[in-house]
Design a protein around this motif. Structure first.
Motif, PDB file in Angstrom:
ATOM      1  N   TRP A 233       0.842  -1.193   0.000  1.00 41.00           N
ATOM      2  CA  TRP A 233       0.000   0.000   0.000  1.00 41.00           C
ATOM      3  C   TRP A 233       0.883   1.252   0.000  1.00 41.00           C
ATOM      4  O   TRP A 233       0.577   2.241  -0.669  1.00 41.00           O
ATOM      5  CB  TRP A 233      -0.934  -0.008   1.200  1.00 41.00           C
ATOM      6  CG  TRP A 233      -1.830   1.212   1.250  1.00 41.00           C
ATOM      7  CD1 TRP A 233      -1.671   2.340   1.999  1.00 41.00           C
ATOM      8  CD2 TRP A 233      -3.012   1.414   0.471  1.00 41.00           C
ATOM      9  NE1 TRP A 233      -2.683   3.225   1.757  1.00 41.00           N
ATOM     10  CE2 TRP A 233      -3.521   2.697   0.825  1.00 41.00           C
ATOM     11  CE3 TRP A 233      -3.686   0.650  -0.474  1.00 41.00           C
ATOM     12  CZ2 TRP A 233      -4.678   3.219   0.245  1.00 41.00           C
ATOM     13  CZ3 TRP A 233      -4.844   1.167  -1.050  1.00 41.00           C
ATOM     14  CH2 TRP A 233      -5.318   2.428  -0.689  1.00 41.00           C
ATOM     15  N   GLU A 234       1.982   1.189   0.736  1.00 40.37           N
ATOM     16  CA  GLU A 234       2.928   2.304   0.726  1.00 40.37           C
ATOM     17  C   GLU A 234       3.569   2.470  -0.653  1.00 40.37           C
ATOM     18  O   GLU A 234       3.797   3.596  -1.121  1.00 40.37           O
ATOM     19  CB  GLU A 234       3.995   2.094   1.795  1.00 40.37           C
ATOM     20  CG  GLU A 234       3.455   2.195   3.218  1.00 40.37           C
ATOM     21  CD  GLU A 234       4.509   1.859   4.257  1.00 40.37           C
ATOM     22  OE1 GLU A 234       5.489   1.186   3.885  1.00 40.37           O
ATOM     23  OE2 GLU A 234       4.350   2.257   5.414  1.00 40.37           O
ATOM     24  N   ILE A 235       3.868   1.331  -1.308  1.00 36.45           N
ATOM     25  CA  ILE A 235       4.411   1.405  -2.667  1.00 36.45           C
ATOM     26  C   ILE A 235       3.382   2.017  -3.609  1.00 36.45           C
ATOM     27  O   ILE A 235       3.726   2.811  -4.503  1.00 36.45           O
ATOM     28  CB  ILE A 235       4.834   0.002  -3.154  1.00 36.45           C
ATOM     29  CG1 ILE A 235       5.925  -0.575  -2.251  1.00 36.45           C
ATOM     30  CG2 ILE A 235       5.319   0.061  -4.595  1.00 36.45           C
ATOM     31  CD1 ILE A 235       7.202   0.231  -2.227  1.00 36.45           C
ATOM     32  N   ARG A 236       2.135   1.687  -3.399  1.00 34.58           N
ATOM     33  CA  ARG A 236       1.070   2.287  -4.218  1.00 34.58           C
ATOM     34  C   ARG A 236       1.049   3.801  -4.046  1.00 34.58           C
ATOM     35  O   ARG A 236       0.948   4.557  -5.026  1.00 34.58           O
ATOM     36  CB  ARG A 236      -0.280   1.680  -3.828  1.00 34.58           C
ATOM     37  CG  ARG A 236      -1.470   2.234  -4.599  1.00 34.58           C
ATOM     38  CD  ARG A 236      -2.766   1.593  -4.095  1.00 34.58           C
ATOM     39  NE  ARG A 236      -3.907   2.077  -4.854  1.00 34.58           N
ATOM     40  CZ  ARG A 236      -4.585   3.187  -4.579  1.00 34.58           C
ATOM     41  NH1 ARG A 236      -4.200   3.939  -3.528  1.00 34.58           N
ATOM     42  NH2 ARG A 236      -5.612   3.555  -5.313  1.00 34.58           N
ATOM     43  N   GLN A 237       1.154   4.254  -2.803  1.00 32.05           N
ATOM     44  CA  GLN A 237       1.180   5.687  -2.541  1.00 32.05           C
ATOM     45  C   GLN A 237       2.408   6.329  -3.172  1.00 32.05           C
ATOM     46  O   GLN A 237       2.352   7.463  -3.665  1.00 32.05           O
ATOM     47  CB  GLN A 237       1.169   5.952  -1.029  1.00 32.05           C
ATOM     48  CG  GLN A 237      -0.094   5.466  -0.328  1.00 32.05           C
ATOM     49  CD  GLN A 237      -1.328   6.122  -0.897  1.00 32.05           C
ATOM     50  OE1 GLN A 237      -2.111   5.499  -1.625  1.00 32.05           O
ATOM     51  NE2 GLN A 237      -1.511   7.404  -0.580  1.00 32.05           N
ATOM     52  N   PHE A 238       3.526   5.584  -3.174  1.00 29.02           N
ATOM     53  CA  PHE A 238       4.751   6.106  -3.779  1.00 29.02           C
ATOM     54  C   PHE A 238       4.562   6.311  -5.277  1.00 29.02           C
ATOM     55  O   PHE A 238       4.991   7.335  -5.834  1.00 29.02           O
ATOM     56  CB  PHE A 238       5.906   5.132  -3.509  1.00 29.02           C
ATOM     57  CG  PHE A 238       7.201   5.531  -4.136  1.00 29.02           C
ATOM     58  CD1 PHE A 238       8.011   6.491  -3.545  1.00 29.02           C
ATOM     59  CD2 PHE A 238       7.618   4.950  -5.329  1.00 29.02           C
ATOM     60  CE1 PHE A 238       9.221   6.861  -4.137  1.00 29.02           C
ATOM     61  CE2 PHE A 238       8.816   5.317  -5.917  1.00 29.02           C
ATOM     62  CZ  PHE A 238       9.618   6.277  -5.320  1.00 29.02           C
ATOM     63  N   TYR A 239       3.945   5.353  -5.943  1.00 29.51           N
ATOM     64  CA  TYR A 239       3.689   5.491  -7.378  1.00 29.51           C
ATOM     65  C   TYR A 239       2.820   6.710  -7.668  1.00 29.51           C
ATOM     66  O   TYR A 239       3.074   7.475  -8.607  1.00 29.51           O
ATOM     67  CB  TYR A 239       3.008   4.229  -7.918  1.00 29.51           C
ATOM     68  CG  TYR A 239       3.961   3.209  -8.489  1.00 29.51           C
ATOM     69  CD1 TYR A 239       4.303   3.221  -9.830  1.00 29.51           C
ATOM     70  CD2 TYR A 239       4.530   2.226  -7.679  1.00 29.51           C
ATOM     71  CE1 TYR A 239       5.178   2.282 -10.361  1.00 29.51           C
ATOM     72  CE2 TYR A 239       5.397   1.283  -8.195  1.00 29.51           C
ATOM     73  CZ  TYR A 239       5.727   1.315  -9.542  1.00 29.51           C
ATOM     74  OH  TYR A 239       6.597   0.392 -10.063  1.00 29.51           O
ATOM     75  N   ILE A 240       1.772   6.886  -6.858  1.00 31.82           N
ATOM     76  CA  ILE A 240       0.813   7.962  -7.122  1.00 31.82           C
ATOM     77  C   ILE A 240       1.401   9.329  -6.785  1.00 31.82           C
ATOM     78  O   ILE A 240       1.323  10.272  -7.590  1.00 31.82           O
ATOM     79  CB  ILE A 240      -0.489   7.717  -6.330  1.00 31.82           C
ATOM     80  CG1 ILE A 240      -1.169   6.432  -6.824  1.00 31.82           C
ATOM     81  CG2 ILE A 240      -1.436   8.907  -6.465  1.00 31.82           C
ATOM     82  CD1 ILE A 240      -2.365   6.018  -5.999  1.00 31.82           C
ATOM     83  N   LYS A 241       2.006   9.462  -5.617  1.00 28.35           N
ATOM     84  CA  LYS A 241       2.419  10.778  -5.126  1.00 28.35           C
ATOM     85  C   LYS A 241       3.834  11.162  -5.561  1.00 28.35           C
ATOM     86  O   LYS A 241       4.086  12.328  -5.867  1.00 28.35           O
ATOM     87  CB  LYS A 241       2.318  10.812  -3.603  1.00 28.35           C
ATOM     88  CG  LYS A 241       0.900  10.652  -3.090  1.00 28.35           C
ATOM     89  CD  LYS A 241       0.847  10.710  -1.567  1.00 28.35           C
ATOM     90  CE  LYS A 241      -0.591  10.561  -1.062  1.00 28.35           C
ATOM     91  NZ  LYS A 241      -0.674  10.617   0.419  1.00 28.35           N
ATOM     92  N   ALA A 242       4.736  10.203  -5.572  1.00 31.23           N
ATOM     93  CA  ALA A 242       6.120  10.530  -5.892  1.00 31.23           C
ATOM     94  C   ALA A 242       6.415  10.393  -7.385  1.00 31.23           C
ATOM     95  O   ALA A 242       7.030  11.278  -7.989  1.00 31.23           O
ATOM     96  CB  ALA A 242       7.070   9.652  -5.086  1.00 31.23           C
ATOM     97  N   LEU A 243       5.980   9.277  -7.982  1.00 30.64           N
ATOM     98  CA  LEU A 243       6.261   9.043  -9.404  1.00 30.64           C
ATOM     99  C   LEU A 243       5.200   9.623 -10.323  1.00 30.64           C
ATOM    100  O   LEU A 243       5.380   9.623 -11.551  1.00 30.64           O
ATOM    101  CB  LEU A 243       6.413   7.538  -9.665  1.00 30.64           C
ATOM    102  CG  LEU A 243       7.524   6.825  -8.900  1.00 30.64           C
ATOM    103  CD1 LEU A 243       7.593   5.359  -9.310  1.00 30.64           C
ATOM    104  CD2 LEU A 243       8.870   7.506  -9.126  1.00 30.64           C
ATOM    105  N   LYS A 244       4.076  10.084  -9.730  1.00 32.13           N
ATOM    106  CA  LYS A 244       2.988  10.688 -10.507  1.00 32.13           C
ATOM    107  C   LYS A 244       2.433   9.718 -11.552  1.00 32.13           C
ATOM    108  O   LYS A 244       2.163  10.073 -12.702  1.00 32.13           O
ATOM    109  CB  LYS A 244       3.471  11.961 -11.216  1.00 32.13           C
ATOM    110  CG  LYS A 244       4.182  12.963 -10.309  1.00 32.13           C
ATOM    111  CD  LYS A 244       3.293  13.464  -9.184  1.00 32.13           C
ATOM    112  CE  LYS A 244       4.031  14.481  -8.311  1.00 32.13           C
ATOM    113  NZ  LYS A 244       3.221  14.898  -7.137  1.00 32.13           N
TER     114      LYS A 244
END
Length: 780
Positions: A136-147
């Motif tokens: 779930w944290e990786i999912r947030q990373f994709y959305i917020k950090a990698l756009k």
């Protein structure tokens, strides 16, 4: 299982375990996002629960005497039809729940197995819960950090995700020890342990070759054995690594190597004994899992057991250093058909005679049974009639797989070179011996039958303890020396396998174009040109990567050699014009532009040596596959310099050819007519195909040069023996030039009318690496 890192919302600064972080980012992308990953893990839990529960039910809750009609059942209820009183129904064969429970409680062995299964299931449940939180944290990373939105994830290639990671490092210091990350840094972290495994297979360190009576040399490497290797060496208790990214300091010193070897030998013995004690339980699970996974498939498609797959050993032997899973699977996937055709080119006349006659007799009996069934369906009620029909159908399917196509013509040497173009590696002694059974047997070690795969996995719980105890323990000192001599510490990355640096100076081979550039001894050299080929593969797959000075020198030297050899080679336009004929000669279907171009390079020497005239009716001088490959590679390189602004895949798509050929023009037209998203996907796929084709050309070219360097007495065209075009339909010509048709030397045909297998998972691998800013080898 503890989470390895806790992220501050919207901030990914100073991630402690970058190996684990990058590995999860890669798996998240390859497994298509959070929903698919979690759904798969939940179904794995359900699947395990189903297998245990259903097996317990079958063993304890079914009355088989009634089910098999060995004991009569009398239904005496009112209104019961007298003719149906003795008819067995499914509920009659199932015991009442109370009686079933009593049977289970009285069987202490079943209770013990259920307790073990429940313990393992709870462990898996906790692991799945931790994975849910982590991914779930990786999912947030994709959305917020990698756009990258989740509904658009499938539109992004891994290279694009990787580029965003590199750019993000400049904004948020995920790694505080280095200001910027490179592509090689990310690959090293994801593939830290995998590179060690590839190197140990390359240096023949792991005991996977067994000498067995009657069978001779057998390669045995299963998922269970591989798991034990990794457990012992990388992340298990007593392993060589003190954490996921650092080798224990004591293994870097040569003074106490004998003592360390004894300690490692003791660890291997303990794990081997543990495997021996757990053998019955693992074996039962393997048998049950194989039964539930393959029985229905075998009944529906008996020929599926005769299909082939790349063996686990083959995946490690053929893998480049720093090659991710999807890159390896794509490359081997492209080599599947050529390798299947090569293996199918070997037929046994004796086995063919037996197969035809067994198929005839089985088919005759089956035809009669089917005719009787059509005439009167009551025939199906006869005991074992359905079993007979099923068994006869399986026998016919299996025997027909041994009967070759009587109209197919094979050229083993050409097929094997086509295989080489995709798999990139093969021993020197295969060259010129493609038609020999010894070569075929060695290819079969890399490309095994699915039936062999299933059998090996079933035998794995029995064989693995003995390999660990009696073979791997004897390698303890060699393993200690290997990790000391071939481990380097890279600042900000940790300890990595030195082979993974693709350092030509340290691990190059003089016979693979590294002469004068390498200082490696025979012990330090990678076998089969793996250092050189891995460097070219990584450079092509990552065109923005800046290689170190020694690697750049090798690449420049290779380009100069290509330009020199291209002067005597055919033009790219000529090769493209020959594509349809070349694909036909190789028994290939019409493929994409890159596939047709590759086919032209492989078959061009045959056409020119046969006196084929060009489109301008002038004689085309004979040339080798090396000169043809060099000509295409030089064209790609010159196109890159002539049109630097054009969009091409990895700087490799020939702009000079692109607008002139219909196959490229049609792709271009299709792309322009698509939506932006579809066009993006199609363009990425086309670029990937051209990058793969260029690597295939490099593999052919480098193997040719290696042969010229290692065996100067051989001619460079040995693989392309002259076959006059006028004799292409002559059986005599095919025999004399290494080609054969499947109806030659065959008797007259009898007229008959004619494991849940998954790609290896690497969730346990937490890897690391980098282009070294400072590397210190640990030599003895």
């Amino acid at each position: 299982m503890m989470r390895v890192s806790i992220f501050v919302p919207d901030s990914w600064h100073h991630i402690k375990n970058l190996d684990n972080f990058f590995t999860r980012i890669y798996h998240f992308h390859q497994k298509n996002g959070f929903a698919c990953m979690m759904l798969s893990e939940c179904f794995e839990l359900i699947q395990f629960l189903f297998v245990v529960t259903f097996t317990t039910f079958l063993v304890n809750c079914v009355e088989y005497d009634i089910l098999f009609a060995n004991r009569a059942v009398n239904h005496t209820g009112q209104g019961q039809n007298p003719f149906e009183r003795n008819k067995v129904t499914l509920p009659d064969a199932i015991l009442p729940s109370q009686q079933c429970t009593q049977r289970i409680q009285e069987n202490s062995w079943i209770i013990f197995l259920l307790i073990m299964a429940a313990t393992f299931w709870i462990y898996r449940l906790v692991k799945v819960f931790c994975n849910v939180m982590s991914y779930w944290e990786i999912r947030q990373f994709y959305i917020k950090a990698l756009k990258i939105k989740m509904d658009e994830l499938c539109n992004f290639t891994w290279q694009e995700v990787q580029d965003r990671l590199i750019n993000l490092q400049r904004e948020q210091q995920m790694c505080i020890h280095k200001k910027e990350l490179t592509e090689l840094d990310i690959y090293h972290r994801i593939l830290r342990f995998k590179n060690y495994m590839v190197a140990m297979i390359n240096k023949s360190l792991l005991p996977v070759h067994l000498q067995l009576p009657l069978l001779g040399n057998v390669v045995f490497l299963t998922q269970g054995l591989k798991y034990n290797f990794e457990l012992i060496l990388f992340w298990g208790p007593g392993s060589l690594f003190q954490n996921k990214w650092n080798l224990h300091p004591k293994y870097k010193r040569s003074g106490n190597r004998l003592e360390l070897a004894q300690n490692l030998s003791r660890v291997i013995l303990l794990i081997g004994v543990a495997n021996l004690l757990l053998c019955p339980f693992i074996l039962v699970w393997q048998v049950l899992y194989a039964f539930f996974s393959y029985t229905e498939v075998i009944r529906r498609e008996p020929g599926s057991l005769g299909a082939r797959r790349w063996s686990l050993y083959g995946r490690l032997y053929l893998r480049h250093f720093n090659e991710l899973n999807h890159e390896l699977h794509g490359r081997l996937g492209r080599g599947y058909k050529p390798t299947s055709k090569y293996m199918n080119s070997f037929t046994s006349p004796l086995l063919t005679v037996l197969a035809k006659n067994v198929a005839f007799f089985s088919g005759s009996v089956l035809a009669v049974l089917i005719a009787l069934t059509v005439y009167d369906e009551d025939v199906l009620t006869v005991q074992h009639i359905l079993t007979a029909i099923t068994v006869l159908g399986v026998v016919i399917t299996i025997t027909r797989s041994f009967i070759p196509d009587e109209h197919m013509v094979w050229c083993p040497e050409q097929l094997l070179q086509c295989v080489l173009a995709h798999i990139h590696y093969m021993p020197d002694h295969w060259r010129g011996n493609a038609n020999k059974s010894e070569t075929r047997d060695e290819v079969a070690q890399l490309f095994q039958y699915k039936a062999v795969f299933i059998l090996e996995e079933l035998l794995s719980p029995i064989v693995t303890p003995f390999i660990l105890i009696f073979l791997l323990r004897n390698k303890s000192l060699e393993i200690i020396d290997f990790f000391r001599n071939f481990t380097v510490e890279v600042v900000g990355v940790g300890d990595i396998c030195s082979f993974a640096q693709m350092d030509i100076r340290r691990h190059g081979n003089p016979t693979w174009m590294s002469e004068g550039q390498t200082e490696a001894s025979v012990y330090q050299q990678a076998e089969n040109g793996k250092t050189e080929l891995s460097l070219m593969h990584f450079t092509i797959k990552n065109p923005h990567w800046q290689p170190p000075q020694e690697s750049s020198l090798f690449i420049s030297h290779l380009k100069e050699k290509v330009q020199h050899d291209a002067q005597g080679g055919p033009s790219t336009q000529l090769l493209l014009s020959e594509a349809p004929l070349c694909t036909s000669l190789q028994s290939n279907e019409s493929g994409t532009g890159p596939e047709n171009l590759l086919a032209s390079v492989l078959a061009h020497p045959i056409l020119t040596a046969s006196g084929l005239q060009g489109r301008d009716h002038r004689f085309i001088p004979p040339s080798s596959a090396a000169s043809a490959a060099a000509s295409v590679l030089a064209s790609l390189s010159s196109s890159h310099h002539a049109h630097p602004g054009r969009s091409r895949p990895h700087g490799l798509l020939p702009s000079s050819v692109y607008p002139e050929t219909t196959m490229y023009h049609s792709d271009r037209t299709i792309i322009n007519s698509m939506s932006h998203s579809d066009s993006h996907i199609r363009s990425n796929a086309l670029h990937s195909e051209f990058a793969s084709a260029e690597m295939s050309l490099h593999a052919i070219y480098m193997h040719e040069l290696h042969q010229q360097s290692s065996h100067p007495q051989r001619t460079s065209g040995q693989w392309q023996t002259s076959v006059p075009m006028r004799d292409l339909h002559s059986n005599t010509a095919f025999h004399s030039h290494g080609c054969h048709s499947s109806n030659i030397s065959m008797p007259a045909p009898a007229h008959l009318g004619g494991w849940k297998e998954e790609e290896e998972e690497e969730d346990q691998e937490i890897n690391s690496g980098s282009t070294p800013t400072k590397a210190t080898p640990h030599s003895s």
